[in-house]
Design a protein around this motif. Structure first.
Motif, PDB file in Angstrom:
ATOM      1  N   UNK A 157       0.847  -1.191   0.000  1.00  0.00           N
ATOM      2  CA  UNK A 157       0.000   0.000   0.000  1.00  0.00           C
ATOM      3  C   UNK A 157       0.886   1.246   0.000  1.00  0.00           C
ATOM      4  N   UNK A 158       0.859   1.994  -1.099  1.00  0.00           N
ATOM      5  CA  UNK A 158       1.658   3.200  -1.222  1.00  0.00           C
ATOM      6  C   UNK A 158       2.915   2.951  -2.021  1.00  0.00           C
ATOM      7  N   UNK A 159       3.067   3.678  -3.139  1.00  0.00           N
ATOM      8  CA  UNK A 159       4.151   3.395  -4.075  1.00  0.00           C
ATOM      9  C   UNK A 159       5.082   4.585  -4.247  1.00  0.00           C
ATOM     10  N   UNK A 160       5.531   5.128  -3.123  1.00  0.00           N
ATOM     11  CA  UNK A 160       6.637   6.063  -3.169  1.00  0.00           C
ATOM     12  C   UNK A 160       7.934   5.287  -3.287  1.00  0.00           C
ATOM     13  N   UNK A 161       9.048   5.933  -2.973  1.00  0.00           N
ATOM     14  CA  UNK A 161      10.327   5.242  -3.071  1.00  0.00           C
ATOM     15  C   UNK A 161      10.416   4.029  -2.169  1.00  0.00           C
ATOM     16  N   UNK A 162       9.849   4.121  -0.968  1.00  0.00           N
ATOM     17  CA  UNK A 162       9.890   2.996  -0.035  1.00  0.00           C
ATOM     18  C   UNK A 162       8.968   1.874  -0.504  1.00  0.00           C
ATOM     19  N   UNK A 163       7.717   2.225  -0.864  1.00  0.00           N
ATOM     20  CA  UNK A 163       6.778   1.197  -1.306  1.00  0.00           C
ATOM     21  C   UNK A 163       7.256   0.464  -2.553  1.00  0.00           C
ATOM     22  N   UNK A 164       7.802   1.198  -3.510  1.00  0.00           N
ATOM     23  CA  UNK A 164       8.324   0.542  -4.715  1.00  0.00           C
ATOM     24  C   UNK A 164       9.541  -0.314  -4.387  1.00  0.00           C
ATOM     25  N   UNK A 165      10.305   0.075  -3.373  1.00  0.00           N
ATOM     26  CA  UNK A 165      11.413  -0.774  -2.926  1.00  0.00           C
ATOM     27  C   UNK A 165      10.890  -2.071  -2.318  1.00  0.00           C
ATOM     28  N   UNK A 166       9.725  -1.993  -1.651  1.00  0.00           N
ATOM     29  CA  UNK A 166       9.092  -3.221  -1.161  1.00  0.00           C
ATOM     30  C   UNK A 166       8.718  -4.121  -2.336  1.00  0.00           C
ATOM     31  N   UNK A 167       8.163  -3.521  -3.390  1.00  0.00           N
ATOM     32  CA  UNK A 167       7.812  -4.291  -4.592  1.00  0.00           C
ATOM     33  C   UNK A 167       9.050  -4.974  -5.162  1.00  0.00           C
ATOM     34  N   UNK A 168      10.141  -4.210  -5.294  1.00  0.00           N
ATOM     35  CA  UNK A 168      11.390  -4.767  -5.825  1.00  0.00           C
ATOM     36  C   UNK A 168      11.877  -5.915  -4.946  1.00  0.00           C
ATOM     37  N   UNK A 169      11.827  -5.705  -3.627  1.00  0.00           N
ATOM     38  CA  UNK A 169      12.273  -6.740  -2.710  1.00  0.00           C
ATOM     39  C   UNK A 169      11.391  -7.974  -2.753  1.00  0.00           C
ATOM     40  N   UNK A 170      10.072  -7.760  -2.867  1.00  0.00           N
ATOM     41  CA  UNK A 170       9.145  -8.896  -2.927  1.00  0.00           C
ATOM     42  C   UNK A 170       9.397  -9.740  -4.171  1.00  0.00           C
TER      43      UNK A 170
END
Length: 332
Positions: A157-170
């Protein structure tokens, strides 16, 4: 340049006055000079800053939980270096607070060696800066806090720099599905390019229903990276029974998070906070850089603009409108 007023104040007679702060908590740089008793760093070294200085000797550091360093938290709250000193002064020779031991919005800064991680010189500094917060926090939350395993379902939930980093990590962890949730189509498109298998635009879909449908009952891990207690509740309600809700955002201190208490027990729910990705900077920054070099973490895609300091207000406008992810202020 780079000065703002912090919430900290000192007493001048009976009247408090604000103490200026040199801001900027996510940075990379080149060592130009070292002070006495500095070990492991020399002039010319390239470094990434950690926004929690890690003392290495408190209970949390010795327990492998450097993000919770007691001495680092105390210094950050006081606006000082780890030593308790302030090395900035303004035009009136008044002491200025340091921002989380980094103060990156300055051409030159002073930092404790405990706030720095040395990196290879072949990594561009504009890319290296991303590892100091966004990547360390987002990827770290996947690997360290949640410990997502291959095949586990993830919602972000939330796709700033941190959220997109979660996506990359996932994606790097082998999660499936990886569901990205936001209100901006551009961010959802980028999330798809970075590894999200499904996207949900909250302007057109109820995020809770959508995540539950895609993940067949709820995500095993739901990550909140907005800094909103309302979004945190949505992430919790989107989590599967027996699953874990991880919060990386920082809502206003007055905001409260309320969920049905019985469900935590009856459904074996877990709610975990993740600060700085539960990372050990000296361990995780180098290994995340190596994963980037191997093509596993496409971190460079997070940088949408490189700015001069005088362009900072335009950068904040782009950030507010959702047109930017991470913007680098470069002094070179």
């Amino acid at each position: 340049a780079g000065l703002c007023h912090s919430d900290l104040s000192v007493l001048d007679g009976s009247r408090p006055r604000p103490v200026p702060m040199v801001v900027g908590h996510e940075a990379s740089g080149i060592v130009r000079e070292t002070g006495p008793n500095v070990n492991g760093f020399a002039e010319g070294d390239h470094v990434v800053f950690s926004f929690v200085p890690v003392c290495g000797s408190c209970y949390f550091c010795l327990s492998g939980r450097s993000a919770m360093c007691e001495s680092g938290a105390k210094a950050n709250l006081a606006g000082t270096l780890l030593s308790g000193e302030r090395r900035f002064t303004d035009a009136r020779s008044r002491a200025c607070n340091h921002h989380l031991g980094v103060s990156g919005f300055s051409e030159y800064t002073v930092a404790a060696q405990e706030s720095l991680v040395k990196i290879d010189r072949d990594l561009p500094l504009t890319t290296a800066a991303l590892f100091g917060c966004a990547v360390l926090t987002g990827v770290g939350a996947v690997f360290n806090t949640a410990r997502v395993a291959p095949g586990m379902s993830v919602a972000v939930f939330g796709l700033g720099g941190v959220g997109l980093s979660v996506v990359i990590g996932a994606r790097a962890a082998g999660a499936y599905p990886v569901i990205a949730v936001d209100q901006y189509d551009k961010k959802l498109e980028l999330a798809s390019e970075l590894g999200a298998t499904h996207t949900v635009n909250i302007a057109h879909q109820d995020p809770i229903d959508a995540v539950r449908e895609i993940s067949q009952g709820g995500a095993e891990f739901s990550f909140e990276s907005v800094g909103s207690e309302k979004v945190l509740i949505q992430a919790y309600q989107s989590t599967k029974r027996g699953g874990t809700t991880v919060t990386l955002g920082l809502p206003h201190p007055d905001k409260l998070f309320s969920v049905p208490a019985a469900g935590i027990t009856a459904e074996e729910r877990s709610i975990k906070g993740s600060y700085m990705g539960s990372s050990v900077p000296s361990r995780d920054i180098p290994r995340f850089i190596e994963l980037y070099k191997a093509g596993i973490l496409p971190v460079d895609r997070l940088c949408t603009n490189i700015l001069k300091l005088e362009e900072i207000n335009a950068g904040f406008d782009r950030l507010a409108s959702g047109d930017a992810i991470r913007q680098i202020v470069s002094f070179h």
